[in-house]
Design a protein around this motif. Structure first.
Motif, PDB file in Angstrom:
ATOM      1  N   TYR A 135       0.832  -1.209   0.000  1.00 55.89           N
ATOM      2  CA  TYR A 135       0.000   0.000   0.000  1.00 55.89           C
ATOM      3  C   TYR A 135       0.865   1.256   0.000  1.00 55.89           C
ATOM      4  CZ  TYR A 135      -3.094   3.688   1.696  1.00 55.89           C
ATOM      5  OH  TYR A 135      -3.779   4.877   1.848  1.00 55.89           O
ATOM      6  N   LEU A 136       1.873   1.289   0.857  1.00 57.13           N
ATOM      7  CA  LEU A 136       2.702   2.485   0.960  1.00 57.13           C
ATOM      8  C   LEU A 136       3.485   2.753  -0.322  1.00 57.13           C
ATOM      9  CD1 LEU A 136       3.932   2.201   4.649  1.00 57.13           C
ATOM     10  CD2 LEU A 136       2.439   3.955   3.685  1.00 57.13           C
ATOM     11  N   THR A 137       4.026   1.724  -0.927  1.00 57.50           N
ATOM     12  CA  THR A 137       4.754   1.953  -2.179  1.00 57.50           C
ATOM     13  C   THR A 137       3.799   2.407  -3.286  1.00 57.50           C
ATOM     14  OG1 THR A 137       4.644  -0.427  -2.671  1.00 57.50           O
ATOM     15  CG2 THR A 137       6.654   0.392  -1.653  1.00 57.50           C
ATOM     16  N   ASP A 138       2.583   1.874  -3.283  1.00 59.66           N
ATOM     17  CA  ASP A 138       1.602   2.299  -4.291  1.00 59.66           C
ATOM     18  C   ASP A 138       1.258   3.778  -4.135  1.00 59.66           C
ATOM     19  OD1 ASP A 138       1.490  -0.186  -5.446  1.00 59.66           O
ATOM     20  OD2 ASP A 138      -0.423  -0.764  -4.537  1.00 59.66           O
ATOM     21  N   VAL A 139       0.934   4.205  -2.911  1.00 61.59           N
ATOM     22  CA  VAL A 139       0.517   5.608  -2.748  1.00 61.59           C
ATOM     23  C   VAL A 139       1.691   6.562  -2.941  1.00 61.59           C
ATOM     24  CG1 VAL A 139      -1.501   5.090  -1.342  1.00 61.59           C
ATOM     25  CG2 VAL A 139       0.690   5.550  -0.207  1.00 61.59           C
ATOM     26  N   PHE A 140       2.898   6.144  -2.563  1.00 61.50           N
ATOM     27  CA  PHE A 140       4.045   7.021  -2.795  1.00 61.50           C
ATOM     28  C   PHE A 140       4.313   7.188  -4.283  1.00 61.50           C
ATOM     29  CE2 PHE A 140       5.015   7.405   1.619  1.00 61.50           C
ATOM     30  CZ  PHE A 140       5.837   8.522   1.709  1.00 61.50           C
ATOM     31  N   ASP A 141       4.067   6.147  -5.068  1.00 65.27           N
ATOM     32  CA  ASP A 141       4.201   6.298  -6.515  1.00 65.27           C
ATOM     33  C   ASP A 141       3.226   7.355  -7.043  1.00 65.27           C
ATOM     34  OD1 ASP A 141       6.237   4.460  -6.750  1.00 65.27           O
ATOM     35  OD2 ASP A 141       4.929   2.790  -7.335  1.00 65.27           O
ATOM     36  N   VAL A 142       2.013   7.375  -6.467  1.00 63.07           N
ATOM     37  CA  VAL A 142       1.032   8.382  -6.878  1.00 63.07           C
ATOM     38  C   VAL A 142       1.489   9.773  -6.452  1.00 63.07           C
ATOM     39  CG1 VAL A 142      -1.337   9.194  -6.606  1.00 63.07           C
ATOM     40  CG2 VAL A 142      -0.883   6.747  -6.816  1.00 63.07           C
ATOM     41  N   PHE A 143       1.944   9.897  -5.190  1.00 63.78           N
ATOM     42  CA  PHE A 143       2.405  11.206  -4.707  1.00 63.78           C
ATOM     43  C   PHE A 143       3.535  11.749  -5.578  1.00 63.78           C
ATOM     44  CE2 PHE A 143       1.374   9.422  -0.220  1.00 63.78           C
ATOM     45  CZ  PHE A 143       0.015   9.539  -0.460  1.00 63.78           C
ATOM     46  N   GLU A 144       4.453  10.859  -5.965  1.00 68.23           N
ATOM     47  CA  GLU A 144       5.571  11.272  -6.813  1.00 68.23           C
ATOM     48  C   GLU A 144       5.059  11.746  -8.170  1.00 68.23           C
ATOM     49  OE1 GLU A 144       8.757  11.312  -5.861  1.00 68.23           O
ATOM     50  OE2 GLU A 144       9.007   9.801  -4.274  1.00 68.23           O
ATOM     51  N   SER A 145       4.133  10.989  -8.746  1.00 64.73           N
ATOM     52  CA  SER A 145       3.668  11.309 -10.097  1.00 64.73           C
ATOM     53  C   SER A 145       2.887  12.609 -10.135  1.00 64.73           C
ATOM     54  CB  SER A 145       2.799  10.164 -10.633  1.00 64.73           C
ATOM     55  OG  SER A 145       1.554  10.093  -9.951  1.00 64.73           O
ATOM     56  N   LEU A 146       2.232  12.958  -9.029  1.00 65.20           N
ATOM     57  CA  LEU A 146       1.484  14.211  -8.960  1.00 65.20           C
ATOM     58  C   LEU A 146       2.383  15.413  -8.689  1.00 65.20           C
ATOM     59  CD1 LEU A 146      -1.710  13.143  -6.950  1.00 65.20           C
ATOM     60  CD2 LEU A 146      -1.626  13.942  -9.317  1.00 65.20           C
ATOM     61  N   GLY A 147       3.637  15.147  -8.367  1.00 68.36           N
ATOM     62  CA  GLY A 147       4.539  16.241  -8.074  1.00 68.36           C
ATOM     63  C   GLY A 147       4.220  16.940  -6.769  1.00 68.36           C
ATOM     64  N   LEU A 148       3.703  16.198  -5.786  1.00 64.70           N
ATOM     65  CA  LEU A 148       3.424  16.816  -4.495  1.00 64.70           C
ATOM     66  C   LEU A 148       4.726  17.264  -3.846  1.00 64.70           C
ATOM     67  CD1 LEU A 148       0.683  14.460  -2.999  1.00 64.70           C
ATOM     68  CD2 LEU A 148       0.448  16.375  -4.605  1.00 64.70           C
ATOM     69  N   TYR A 149       4.598  18.167  -2.908  1.00 63.50           N
ATOM     70  CA  TYR A 149       5.780  18.741  -2.260  1.00 63.50           C
ATOM     71  C   TYR A 149       6.399  17.762  -1.264  1.00 63.50           C
ATOM     72  CZ  TYR A 149       8.442  22.016   0.691  1.00 63.50           C
ATOM     73  OH  TYR A 149       9.417  22.656   1.404  1.00 63.50           O
ATOM     74  N   ALA A 150       5.565  17.068  -0.504  1.00 61.33           N
ATOM     75  CA  ALA A 150       6.075  16.184   0.544  1.00 61.33           C
ATOM     76  C   ALA A 150       5.066  15.090   0.843  1.00 61.33           C
ATOM     77  CB  ALA A 150       6.375  16.977   1.819  1.00 61.33           C
ATOM     78  N   ALA A 151       5.560  13.986   1.398  1.00 63.48           N
ATOM     79  CA  ALA A 151       4.698  12.918   1.906  1.00 63.48           C
ATOM     80  C   ALA A 151       5.398  12.270   3.086  1.00 63.48           C
ATOM     81  CB  ALA A 151       4.382  11.889   0.826  1.00 63.48           C
ATOM     82  N   LEU A 152       4.656  12.073   4.164  1.00 64.43           N
ATOM     83  CA  LEU A 152       5.207  11.516   5.396  1.00 64.43           C
ATOM     84  C   LEU A 152       4.316  10.394   5.912  1.00 64.43           C
ATOM     85  CD1 LEU A 152       5.439  15.038   5.895  1.00 64.43           C
ATOM     86  CD2 LEU A 152       7.373  13.970   7.059  1.00 64.43           C
ATOM     87  N   VAL A 153       4.953   9.322   6.355  1.00 64.91           N
ATOM     88  CA  VAL A 153       4.241   8.128   6.788  1.00 64.91           C
ATOM     89  C   VAL A 153       3.960   8.192   8.291  1.00 64.91           C
ATOM     90  CG1 VAL A 153       4.320   5.619   6.948  1.00 64.91           C
ATOM     91  CG2 VAL A 153       5.384   6.777   5.014  1.00 64.91           C
ATOM     92  N   TYR A 154       2.738   7.892   8.653  1.00 63.00           N
ATOM     93  CA  TYR A 154       2.392   7.662  10.044  1.00 63.00           C
ATOM     94  C   TYR A 154       2.517   6.156  10.299  1.00 63.00           C
ATOM     95  CZ  TYR A 154      -0.181   7.372  14.378  1.00 63.00           C
ATOM     96  OH  TYR A 154      -0.519   7.111  15.688  1.00 63.00           O
ATOM     97  N   THR A 155       3.413   5.702  11.148  1.00 65.80           N
ATOM     98  CA  THR A 155       4.308   6.419  12.008  1.00 65.80           C
ATOM     99  C   THR A 155       5.571   5.584  12.148  1.00 65.80           C
ATOM    100  OG1 THR A 155       4.503   7.428  14.244  1.00 65.80           O
ATOM    101  CG2 THR A 155       3.334   5.331  14.068  1.00 65.80           C
TER     102      THR A 155
END
Length: 391
Positions: free
Chosen positions: A292-312
């Motif tokens: 799940y985490l690798t999937d959503v981080f791929d999305v965050f990267e592709s959208l060019g978001l500024y930052a993403a942080l994992v809880y916890t």
């Protein structure tokens, strides 16, 4: 129960209810069109809690904190850490250590179940330390708080956070009144933050919260949704870009069992807290959490978001017990590492150590690759250069 009155795991239950508050108005309805995002995240990291635990063994510890931050920097390959909790001295010590290790710092006070004036005073003291760090050259952003509907008395009825969560979940509230009270306190918190901190300012909003992002330099969302395809995540997150400001996913994650991603922010709700055991016949799966985490981080990267942080990073009050599945409370945590008690597994005061989960290793690979060649490095661009140099 932590000193703030309720564990973060229980707070996550309220996130599902906050979507109701969004009925007060369309999300980002007045947002201007923004510029096209650049590819790749600038900051990738993890949340680190500094709040005291139920006992000294699970509470904040300076020596353990230094060891953990070293692992976050060197082994997880994160370039950012969100330092959150209550207690200005703990927040300051942890943020200073993180900055000295070269990590970008998100500093977020979360004092709950006390009068509003106390929450704002705690925020101001934390902000003063963030400003000192900024003036010393640290890369630091200040978040004025997190999901105030849950933490701040008076927005919804309830003398404690637990009572407020129950009130939200039963659905018997006026969403227009709640939104008005929330907006008022968010504005007061933004003013308090601005009065002491000259760097980039934000607020940790729940997904679908209605926030006036004109008050802040960054748009931040705590995002635990699950979708079966990339398109669902893009549909949720792309509207935040319309503000024309850097967008950060300031929390994301899932628990450690088969089917947990589908439960989103309610994934923790599989524990009978009176008995201290897992409900039902859950199947532990570190792989499900990692995927799940690798999937959503791929999305965050592709959208060019500024930052993403994992809880916890860790959950020392929920130990892993591999030979006792009904009491393997780590299954119900969002942590990247698992707590192993070195003594009596039934003694919450027993010494313990942590071991990385599959999610830790998966994100370590992702962060390492991205930091070497893909997306932003966190050393330049984004907010730095216009926000942190304001005098």
């Amino acid at each position: 129960m932590r000193s703030s009155g309720i564990s973060r795991a229980r707070f996550l239950a309220g996130t599902a209810a906050l979507g109701v508050a969004g009925a007060a108005g369309p999300l980002l309805s007045a947002a201007p069109a923004g510029a096209s995002p650049r590819p790749g995240l600038t900051y990738r990291g993890v949340l680190y809690e500094v709040t005291d635990g139920e006992n000294p063994a699970t509470g904040w510890n300076a020596q353990r904190m230094r060891t953990d931050l070293r692992a976050i920097r060197n082994d997880l390959h994160a370039n950012s850490v969100s330092v959150w909790g209550d207690g200005v001295e703990r927040l300051a010590a942890t943020a200073t250590e993180a900055a000295e290790r070269g990590l970008h710092v998100w500093l977020q006070p979360r004092l709950g179940d006390v009068p509003e004036a106390d929450i704002l005073d705690h925020l101001a003291e934390t902000g003063r330390h963030a400003e000192r760090l900024r003036r010393q050259g640290a890369r630091v952003h200040l978040s004025v708080g997190c999901e105030f509907v849950l933490y701040v008395p008076g927005i919804v009825p309830g003398d404690s956070a637990l009572e407020r969560v129950e009130y939200l979940l039963n659905g018997t509230f006026d969403p227009v009144l709640v939104q008005r009270r929330l907006a008022s306190f968010v504005a007061r918190a933004a003013k308090a933050g601005r009065s002491v901190f000259r760097g980039p300012l934000t607020y940790g909003a729940a997904h679908e919260d209605v926030v006036d992002w004109d008050l802040f330099d960054l748009v931040s969302v705590n995002y635990y949704a699950y979708h079966g395809s990339r398109a669902g995540y893009v549909r949720d997150l792309r509207p935040y870009l319309r503000w024309g400001k850097p967008v950060a996913v300031t929390e994301c994650g899932t628990c450690t069992y088969v089917g947990a991603p589908e439960q989103g922010g309610m994934g923790w709700n599989v524990v009978d807290y009176e008995k201290g055991e897992i409900k039902g016949d859950l199947v532990r799966s570190e792989r499900a959490q990692a995927a799940y985490l690798t999937d959503v981080f791929d999305v965050f990267e592709s959208l060019g978001l500024y930052a993403a942080l994992v809880y916890t990073f860790s959950a020392p009050d929920a130990p892993h017990r591999p030979d006792d599945p009904p009491h393997d409370l780590d299954m119900a945590t969002y942590s990247l590492v698992k707590t192993i008690r070195d003594g009596d597994p039934d003694d919450p005061a027993s010494p313990w150590h942590w071991e990385p989960k599959e999610s830790f290793h998966a994100l370590s690979r992702h962060f390492g690759r991205a930091g070497r060649g893909g997306g932003g490095s966190g050393e330049s661009g984004g907010v730095r250069g216009w926000g942190e140099g304001v005098e």
